[in-house]
Design a protein around this motif. Structure first.
Motif, PDB file in Angstrom:
ATOM      1  N   ASP A   1      31.111  42.339  32.932  1.00 31.59           N
ATOM      2  CA  ASP A   1      30.964  42.038  34.357  1.00 31.59           C
ATOM      3  C   ASP A   1      30.557  40.590  34.607  1.00 31.59           C
ATOM      4  OD1 ASP A   1      28.411  42.194  33.330  1.00 31.59           O
ATOM      5  OD2 ASP A   1      27.580  43.301  35.033  1.00 31.59           O
TER       6      ASP A   1
ATOM      7  N   THR B   1      30.852  38.459  37.868  1.00 33.09           N
ATOM      8  CA  THR B   1      32.243  38.246  38.277  1.00 33.09           C
ATOM      9  C   THR B   1      32.465  38.611  39.736  1.00 33.09           C
ATOM     10  OG1 THR B   1      33.001  38.668  36.024  1.00 33.09           O
ATOM     11  CG2 THR B   1      34.634  38.846  37.776  1.00 33.09           C
ATOM     12  N   ASN B   2      31.959  39.771  40.159  1.00 39.21           N
ATOM     13  CA  ASN B   2      32.275  40.230  41.515  1.00 39.21           C
ATOM     14  C   ASN B   2      31.452  39.526  42.588  1.00 39.21           C
ATOM     15  OD1 ASN B   2      29.786  41.449  41.270  1.00 39.21           O
ATOM     16  ND2 ASN B   2      30.560  43.553  41.285  1.00 39.21           N
ATOM     17  N   GLU B   3      30.516  38.643  42.198  1.00 37.93           N
ATOM     18  CA  GLU B   3      29.824  37.823  43.180  1.00 37.93           C
ATOM     19  C   GLU B   3      30.548  36.501  43.418  1.00 37.93           C
ATOM     20  OE1 GLU B   3      25.719  37.367  42.207  1.00 37.93           O
ATOM     21  OE2 GLU B   3      25.344  39.528  42.175  1.00 37.93           O
TER      22      GLU B   3
ATOM     23  N   LYS C   1      35.385  38.085  44.890  1.00 36.43           N
ATOM     24  CA  LYS C   1      34.854  39.204  45.663  1.00 36.43           C
ATOM     25  C   LYS C   1      35.601  40.501  45.361  1.00 36.43           C
ATOM     26  CE  LYS C   1      33.476  36.048  49.338  1.00 36.43           C
ATOM     27  NZ  LYS C   1      33.668  35.629  50.751  1.00 36.43           N
ATOM     28  N   GLY C   2      34.851  41.514  44.897  1.00 37.43           N
ATOM     29  CA  GLY C   2      35.419  42.832  44.670  1.00 37.43           C
ATOM     30  C   GLY C   2      36.173  43.003  43.377  1.00 37.43           C
ATOM     31  N   LEU C   3      36.241  41.971  42.533  1.00 35.25           N
ATOM     32  CA  LEU C   3      36.986  42.093  41.281  1.00 35.25           C
ATOM     33  C   LEU C   3      36.209  42.983  40.317  1.00 35.25           C
ATOM     34  CD1 LEU C   3      39.594  40.997  39.940  1.00 35.25           C
ATOM     35  CD2 LEU C   3      38.161  39.272  38.838  1.00 35.25           C
ATOM     36  N   PRO C   4      36.872  43.964  39.682  1.00 34.47           N
ATOM     37  CA  PRO C   4      36.142  44.877  38.793  1.00 34.47           C
ATOM     38  C   PRO C   4      35.747  44.199  37.483  1.00 34.47           C
ATOM     39  CG  PRO C   4      38.485  45.333  38.695  1.00 34.47           C
ATOM     40  CD  PRO C   4      38.295  44.310  39.790  1.00 34.47           C
ATOM     41  N   SER C   5      34.854  44.802  36.757  1.00 29.56           N
ATOM     42  CA  SER C   5      34.482  44.299  35.437  1.00 29.56           C
ATOM     43  C   SER C   5      35.569  44.678  34.432  1.00 29.56           C
ATOM     44  CB  SER C   5      33.140  44.872  35.008  1.00 29.56           C
ATOM     45  OG  SER C   5      33.208  46.291  34.949  1.00 29.56           O
TER      46      SER C   5
ATOM     47  N   TYR D   1      44.497  37.174  44.024  1.00 31.60           N
ATOM     48  CA  TYR D   1      43.455  36.469  44.773  1.00 31.60           C
ATOM     49  C   TYR D   1      43.978  35.128  45.250  1.00 31.60           C
ATOM     50  CZ  TYR D   1      39.564  39.618  43.761  1.00 31.60           C
ATOM     51  OH  TYR D   1      38.713  40.691  43.725  1.00 31.60           O
TER      52      TYR D   1
END
Length: 528
Positions: free
Chosen positions: A336, A356-358, A361-365, A390
């Motif tokens: 992540d 990663t998701n910060e 935005k919203g990308l999974p680990s 993206y």
């Protein structure tokens, strides 16, 4: 000064477009133009902003130019237009965009412009920069609708937009010659690039080419426009000035429509913040200002004890799930988290990485493969049977989608991806097999997949990452090591594999054994 020298300063190098985008085979000029009226409007625009030479007219287009080349020129132009798809067709949406107010500096044309891994960055550079820490500027006059002090205040704020992020200080002077002279003028106003009256071209600027000519860095505003400050009415002077100062500092136009350096005027923004693409572009030229962050801080949660197995920095312990080249930087993903590096040995992230998701935005680990798409600079991420698209750090709606939507011949659980954008090709890797995907035909090329050793001799199976770097070499990552592959010799360079985190993230090379020895005397990219 000779006009051709000024053309360089105004970023208007005219080059062939045949290598930028491949035309759709079989289209005629008439099909590309849609109508004679659209063709004439399109040619006027292309000549005005230096996509083609002044000799290009309807007769030349219809009789002497290859339709695929003309289509490629249009597609490149469309890449800089907001909300216009790069179809290569002079459709009504494209014609409408041509009427929008914009900067007079020509857009980068492709071949010969600064590239990374064979493709254009979204931002671009004009070829020079200011070496002095202090850069002076002078405001010579004001338009009739604004008083002089209001103009000076707007321009001061525009300089502050850039000064926040780079180690340069902008100082206003009241008399004499300044590095950057700024004035308002109409039509023919003292350089070879006359303004066009209300609307159309709003302003233009001259880059720091390094010739020592007094016009370098200067900014000219079209006095036929009606400028305003701190209001949605008319043309906002602050925003136009900030854009033109970007040119004065050495930036070209960006294909990111949300960037300040996008060529078309976007309207007044009361709480303007410099977008990421512009920060990346200007800091690539000048570096970052020591007392300010490169971008908004990302909140990082503490690393758990389970992740921290030794006293080594976390990044130095890593073998990564995915390594890709995105926006001129190397991104390495693990579970992540991700790490970034722009130059070998110079990480842009802390040792523990960022969530990663910060950032995306919203990308999974657990991302398995990623690449930046050549023709629109969007980023594709792959995991399992799905992929996400993206635009910068923002996800596009409607994703994830099945990888099979790209091509039914592409498998899931891809291990790596690398793009050869100048050929419109992406290579996908899985279990020792290579799938070559054509971006425009939207299919896997005939005969693929092939064994990896038949396509990239010497590169092993089971990759964790692949990318082309700005030296035009291909890099393949497996575990803690990487292989540098030479397209010309079609083999892995001597001395490889090498430790990836030592060479790219500055970890201690004594900790890694490679090529059968514990090597402390190493030279990567000719930099050792």
């Amino acid at each position: 000064m000779a006009v051709d020298r000024l053309s360089y300063l105004l970023l208007s190098v005219i080059v062939s477009m045949s290598a930028v985008c491949r035309g759709t085979q079989g289209k005629t000029i008439q099909e590309i133009a849609v109508s004679p009226e659209n063709l004439q409007t399109g040619l006027d625009f292309l000549k005005k902003y230096k996509y083609v030479g002044d000799q290009m007219d309807e007769t030349v287009v219809n009789n002497l130019i290859d339709p695929s080349e003309f289509e490629a020129i249009i597609r490149n132009m469309q890449l800089y237009m907001p909300d216009v798809d790069p179809t290569g067709i002079l459709d009504d949406k494209t014609i409408a965009a041509m009427a929008m107010p914009r900067c007079g500096v020509p857009d980068p044309s492709g071949e010969g412009d600064e590239t990374i891994g064979g493709r254009l960055r979204r931002f671009s550079h004009s070829g020079g920069r200011w070496e002095e820490r202090k850069i002076t500027y002078r405001v010579l006059n004001a338009p009739p609708e604004l008083n002089y002090d209001a103009v000076r205040e707007a321009i001061r704020r525009a300089f502050n937009v850039w000064q926040t992020f780079i180690p340069r200080d902008f100082v206003e002077v009241a008399s004499g010659q300044a590095d950057i002279m700024m004035k308002f003028g109409e039509y023919h106003h003292g350089d070879p690039y006359p303004f066009d009256g209300p609307s159309g071209t709003l302003a233009h600027a001259f880059g720091p080419a390094g010739y020592g000519d007094p016009i370098e860095g200067d900014v000219h505003f079209d006095d036929s426009e009606t400028f305003s400050v701190r209001t949605f009415d008319d043309i906002n002077l602050f925003l136009v000035a900030a854009h033109e100062i970007g040119h004065s500092l050495g930036l070209g136009h960006s294909q990111d429509s949300t960037a300040l350096m996008a060529p078309f005027y976007s309207g007044y923004q009361p709480n303007f913040e410099l977008p990421y693409d512009d920060i990346l572009g200007i800091q690539t030229l000048y570096g970052s200002r020591p007392d300010t962050p490169r971008e908004k801080p990302v909140t990082v949660k503490p690393v758990t004890q389970a992740m921290q197995t030794t006293e080594l920095p976390l990044v130095c312990q890593m073998s990564f799930d995915c390594v890709a080249y995105i926006r001129g930087e190397i991104f390495a993903f693990k579970e992540d988290r991700f790490w970034r590096v722009r130059e070998p040995g110079k990480s842009l992230t802390p040792a523990e990485g960022y969530k990663t998701n910060e950032f995306f935005k919203g990308l999974p680990s657990g991302i398995q493969a990623a690449y930046e798409r050549y023709y629109d600079q969007r980023i594709l991420f792959f995991k399992g049977r799905e992929y996400w698209v993206y635009d910068g750090i923002e996800p596009l709606p409607g994703y994830p989608k099945l990888i099979a939507n790209l091509s039914s011949d592409l498998p899931g659980n891809l291990q790596a991806a690398a793009t050869w954008g100048e050929y419109n090709k992406v290579y996908f890797f899985k279990r020792g097999r290579v799938y070559r995907y054509d971006e425009f035909e939207k299919k896997v090329d005939e005969g693929y997949p092939y064994p990896i050793d038949s396509v990239f001799p010497g590169v092993p199976k089971g990759l964790d990452g692949a990318f082309r770097y700005n030296d035009k070499m291909a890099y393949f990552v497996k575990g803690k090591y990487y292989y540098r592959y030479n397209d010309i010799t079609r083999k892995v360079d001597d001395g490889y594999p090498r430790p990836f985190v030592a060479d790219f993230f500055g970890c201690n090379p004594n900790l890694y054994i490679f090529n059968g020895v514990n090597n402390t005397d190493y030279d990567y990219f000719g930099m050792g």
